[in-house]
Write a protein that holds these residues in place. Structure first.
Motif, short mmCIF file in Angstrom:
data_model
loop_
_atom_site.label_atom_id
_atom_site.label_comp_id
_atom_site.label_asym_id
_atom_site.label_seq_id
_atom_site.Cartn_x
_atom_site.Cartn_y
_atom_site.Cartn_z
N VAL A 84 0.85 -1.21 -0.01
CA VAL A 84 0.03 0.08 0.09
C VAL A 84 0.77 1.36 0.04
O VAL A 84 0.38 2.38 -0.52
N THR A 85 2.14 1.13 0.42
CA THR A 85 2.99 2.41 0.48
C THR A 85 3.94 2.53 -0.83
O THR A 85 4.37 3.31 -1.24
N GLY A 86 3.61 1.59 -1.84
CA GLY A 86 3.91 1.44 -3.23
C GLY A 86 5.41 0.61 -3.20
O GLY A 86 6.21 0.72 -3.99
N GLY A 87 5.43 -0.03 -1.87
CA GLY A 87 6.91 -1.05 -1.81
C GLY A 87 6.47 -2.41 -2.10
O GLY A 87 5.50 -2.73 -2.37
N ALA A 203 -8.32 1.31 8.31
CA ALA A 203 -9.48 2.24 8.10
C ALA A 203 -9.58 3.36 9.13
O ALA A 203 -10.09 4.37 8.42
N GLN A 204 -9.22 3.10 10.40
CA GLN A 204 -9.52 3.93 11.35
C GLN A 204 -8.38 4.78 11.98
O GLN A 204 -8.62 5.45 13.03
N THR A 205 -7.26 4.34 11.91
CA THR A 205 -5.96 4.99 12.45
C THR A 205 -5.33 6.20 11.68
O THR A 205 -5.07 5.81 10.21
N LEU A 211 -0.42 5.68 5.61
CA LEU A 211 0.28 4.62 4.51
C LEU A 211 -0.50 4.55 3.22
O LEU A 211 0.20 4.73 2.03
N PHE A 212 -1.88 5.07 3.34
CA PHE A 212 -2.64 5.24 2.04
C PHE A 212 -1.83 6.62 1.12
O PHE A 212 -1.53 6.37 -0.02
N SER A 279 -3.36 -2.23 -5.88
CA SER A 279 -2.22 -2.03 -7.03
C SER A 279 -0.88 -2.22 -6.47
O SER A 279 -0.59 -1.74 -5.35
N LEU A 280 0.10 -2.64 -6.93
CA LEU A 280 1.26 -2.68 -6.74
C LEU A 280 1.86 -1.14 -6.75
O LEU A 280 3.09 -1.07 -6.47
N PHE A 281 1.23 -0.22 -7.35
CA PHE A 281 1.90 1.10 -7.23
C PHE A 281 1.28 1.70 -6.01
O PHE A 281 1.84 2.90 -5.73
N GLY A 282 0.58 0.88 -5.17
CA GLY A 282 0.27 1.58 -3.58
C GLY A 282 -0.98 2.39 -3.82
O GLY A 282 -1.58 2.69 -4.92
N GLY A 283 -1.38 2.72 -2.49
CA GLY A 283 -2.36 3.57 -2.32
C GLY A 283 -3.77 3.04 -2.45
O GLY A 283 -4.65 3.48 -2.29
N THR A 284 -4.03 1.81 -2.68
CA THR A 284 -5.01 0.92 -2.64
C THR A 284 -5.39 -0.30 -1.96
O THR A 284 -4.32 -0.66 -1.77
N GLY A 285 -6.69 -0.81 -2.10
CA GLY A 285 -6.92 -2.20 -1.29
C GLY A 285 -7.02 -1.93 0.18
O GLY A 285 -7.29 -0.86 0.65
N ASP A 286 -7.28 -3.27 0.66
CA ASP A 286 -7.43 -3.31 1.93
C ASP A 286 -7.08 -4.65 2.50
O ASP A 286 -7.03 -5.67 1.57
#
Lengths: 374, 357
Positions: A84-87, A203-205, A211-212, A279-286
């Motif tokens: 999720v950080t793109g790493g 979702a909550q912290t 990280l998103f 996505s392997l580029f980060g910023g998505t998913g859960d």
């Protein structure tokens, strides 16, 4: 005579019309996001499994699948935190192996099992912190750092094990990680707990949101004053920590620590995360979707084993499942149903090929698109 | 232009690398080298040492045997690369090795290394895995076990135990927990086991055998555990399991326990057969005469290695052992399957896999 002018109440339709139902269903599925597809695919897989094998829907088999998937699920949650950080973290399988050997050796020395567990987790956490430090301060890409760590950690595991079997006989340890914990076996409950905790964290912290933000646009996150270095190190530390926990769980299941366990787990964890729609580029998913992705792969492999399908076709099916799942959970996949509908419905209602729509005639989909643009 | 920062980084990197190499050299086991200058050097290039306990037992066995006979032994790890193995052979030639033992990477890939040794007059011994017949004729001796014959003995003993347990007029569900799909060792062990099984069953025509399709664990404990769990879910009435390597025996046992086919004390009605002579399996067989493992095939890596060293010394000194015969010159380990009755003879605390000089 007074007449009743009040119009009679209109009779309510007992059922929604079909298009209405489809729209509601579509709205519901859209609200679920990638989980909607995963749940639908999961349901189909369960139905197919039940139809093909009488042994599939037995409690023993389902629990066996859950126990098997529990370790990869925990690794997938850790992998997700990094992705999720793109790493990316390629060292998780090797870290699991090191942890299993450390916990095994510590138990052989007579160390109380909670201390042995802490020792294994501490080692794993330190490996993660080292990965993070190398990425943040060493300026090396995550792929290279974790690739190198994969080799280092595996080498350390081999050296610690020295070719001998590291048998685990500590009954307290084995019971803690294999006995039933409430209604389910401990590995399943641990995986469930880890998934819930990290779903809430994401979702909550603030940490989760950071990280998103980091995966969405690292530069913007930095300029906004977010502690991105600390967060990256934290993400890699958690990933390794969870890999260590996974290693301890495998060691308990096998009653031995071994340097050869966990081979390919990094790829299984990555597959679970991308099948879960990240996505392997980060910023998505859960994290929940990542776990669902791993479960779907595990169930499909289980069905093929139950049917006695040979190993070679199983590899093809596994690869195809990953591709299809990513296709349908990614942006391209989301557009596919609309594109198909456009082609099919235009032909049906106009009687003309899709590219020969009469001038001035706006199809329902075109209207939908236009509204969306407005 | 080199900046101060670059120079500092280079210095730190060099120091780190030197520290790592130093640490590895202190704690590691390869290359294993022992000085004994009188008789000369014998080089050993193994397909793998790190990460393969069976091959590292073989490598250690060769070093121990050669050292005891007064030779300087140096074992190196080719890490599965034929190029590396050829390079290692050339290095041994340059270092003046009297003989080279190889556990080859592939049957044809190391041809240039063998040719180079032949040109330099350095005898080569091939151990364990085989090279092509053409190459086998160019080396001093080919030492290996007969996996198929050993597996045949295991199959025969497993069949006897199964018939004794299930009786005549029964159907026996047989499952082979295999190593790799379409791989030579896996196939030879399966063929050998089935030859022994069928040979015994010919004398018991009323007994039927139902084969459960193989599943592959790639000799990895975790993969084997998953494979076994799935197979046991679909086939809860398995009677006999032939586990093709003892490396994964704990996984097989845990899967049986998980499926309710074995209790926590190891009591089960499933008959197990193993291969490779893993010391923990051998010890458990010796400890319990009613062990579920009724037979285990021994390929004795340390003994194979000792034979290879003997043949290398024979080639250097010109005094043949008389045990490497034929064309290509070959020395084969006798087939051997251990049972709970004789397992005690093979216990050793120095070895991970049974069988030594």
């Amino acid at each position: 005579m007074a007449t009743n002018t009040t119009p009679p109440p209109t009779a309510r339709k007992p059922f929604q019309s079909l298009p209405g139902t489809i729209t509601s269903l579509r709205t519901f599925v859209s609200s679920l996001g990638s989980k909607g597809y995963l749940l639908a695919v999961g349901a189909i897989v369960l139905l197919v499994g039940s139809a093909l094998s009488q042994h599939f829907m037995t409690s023993r088999n389902l629990i066996s699948v859950l126990i098997t998937a529990s370790v990869v699920s925990i690794l997938a949650v850790g992998q997700y935190l990094v992705i999720v950080t793109g790493g990316i973290d390629l060292s998780v399988g090797a870290v699991a192996a090191v942890s299993s050997v450390i916990v095994g050796l510590a138990l052989q020395q007579g160390t109380p099992w909670p201390v042995a567990l802490l020792l294994a987790l501490l080692t794993a956490g330190l490996i993660g912190i080292f990965n993070g430090l190398m990425i943040v301060y060493g300026g090396i890409t995550p792929f290279i750092v974790t690739l190198a760590m994969m080799s280092i950690a595996r080498g350390v595991a081999y050296m610690l094990q020295t070719g001998r079997q590291v048998a685990i006989e500590d009954q307290g340890f084995l019971a803690a990680f294999t006995a039933n914990l409430g209604p389910m076996p401990a590995p399943v409950m641990i995986a469930l707990l880890v998934t819930i905790v990290f779903a809430v964290v994401m979702a909550q912290t603030r940490f989760g949101r950071r990280l998103f933000a980091l995966g969405g646009n690292a530069e913007a996150a930095r300029l906004s004053g977010l502690p991105i270095k600390r967060d990256i190190i934290g993400a890699y530390c958690l990933s390794s920590l969870l890999a260590g926990l996974g290693g301890v769980m495998i060691a308990a299941q096998l009653t031995e620590g071994s340097a050869i366990i966990g081979e390919g787990y990094e790829l299984n964890a990555i597959a679970a995360v991308v099948v879960g729609g990240a996505s392997l580029f980060g910023g998505t998913g859960d994290p929940i979707s990542a776990v669902l992705g791993g479960l779907i792969i595990a169930v499909i492999l289980n069905i093929m084993d139950l049917l006695g399908i040979q190993a070679q076709p199983q590899l093809i099916v596994k690869g195809a499942v990953i591709l299809l799942a990513v296709l349908f959970t990614s942006g391209v996949g989301n557009k596919l149903p609309g594109a198909l509908r456009k082609v099919l419905f235009q032909q049906r209602y106009t009687g003309l090929p899709a590219h020969e729509t009469p001038a001035g005639a706006e199809t329902a989909n075109q209207k939908e698109d236009a509204n969306a643009r407005r | 232009m080199i900046t101060k920062r670059t120079a500092r980084l280079a210095l730190v990197s060099s120091l780190s690398a030197a520290t790592l190499i130093g640490l590895t050299a202190c704690g590691g086991s390869a290359p294993a080298s022992t000085p004994s200058e009188e008789k000369g050097l014998i080089g050993i290039s193994m397909r793998f040492i790190a990460g393969n306990s069976w091959l590292s037992t073989m490598s250690d066995g060769a070093v121990k045997s050669g050292t005891a006979k007064g030779w300087t032994m140096e074992a190196v790890d080719a890490q599965g690369s034929a190029q590396t193995q050829i390079q290692q052979m050339r290095t041994f030639i340059n270092k003046g090795a009297k003989a080279i033992i190889i556990e080859p990477v592939g049957d044809r890939n190391v041809a240039s290394g063998i040719e180079a040794a032949k040109a330099a007059g350095v005898p080569v011994i091939v151990v364990n895995d085989r090279v092509s017949e053409e190459l086998a004729k160019k080396v001093a001796c080919n030492v290996h076990d007969d996996g198929e014959a050993t597996a045949e003995l295991v199959g025969e003993k497993a069949a006897a135990a199964a018939v004794a347990k299930k009786g005549e007029n029964s159907t026996i569900n047989l499952y082979i927990q295999a190593l790799f799909p379409q791989e030579l060792v896996t196939e030879s062990r399966e063929n050998g086991f089935m030859a022994g099984w069928n040979k015994y069953m010919e004398q018991h025509p009323t007994v039927k055998t139902k084969r459960i399709p193989n599943n592959y664990g790639e000799a990895l404990p975790d993969k084997t555990l998953t494979a076994m769990r799935n197979v046991l879910s679909g086939n809860p009435d398995i009677d006999v399991v032939f586990n093709q390597t003892d490396v994964v025996m704990p996984a097989v046992i845990e899967a049986l326990k998980g499926a309710g086919r074995m209790d926590q004390n190891g009591k089960t009605d499933v008959i197990l057969a193993g291969f490779d002579g893993g010391m923990d399996v051998i010890k458990s067989m010796a400890k319990d005469p009613a062990s579920p493992v009724v037979a285990d095939g021994l390929n004795q890596p340390a003994l194979q290695a000792a034979y290879a060293v003997d043949e290398a010394i024979a080639a250097v000194t010109g005094a043949p052992t008389g045990k490497c015969e034929g064309s290509p010159a070959t020395r084969i380990l006798p087939a051997l399957a251990v049972t709970p009755e004789n397992a005690g003879q093979y216990i050793s605390d120095d070895l991970a896999f049974a069988g030594a000089e």
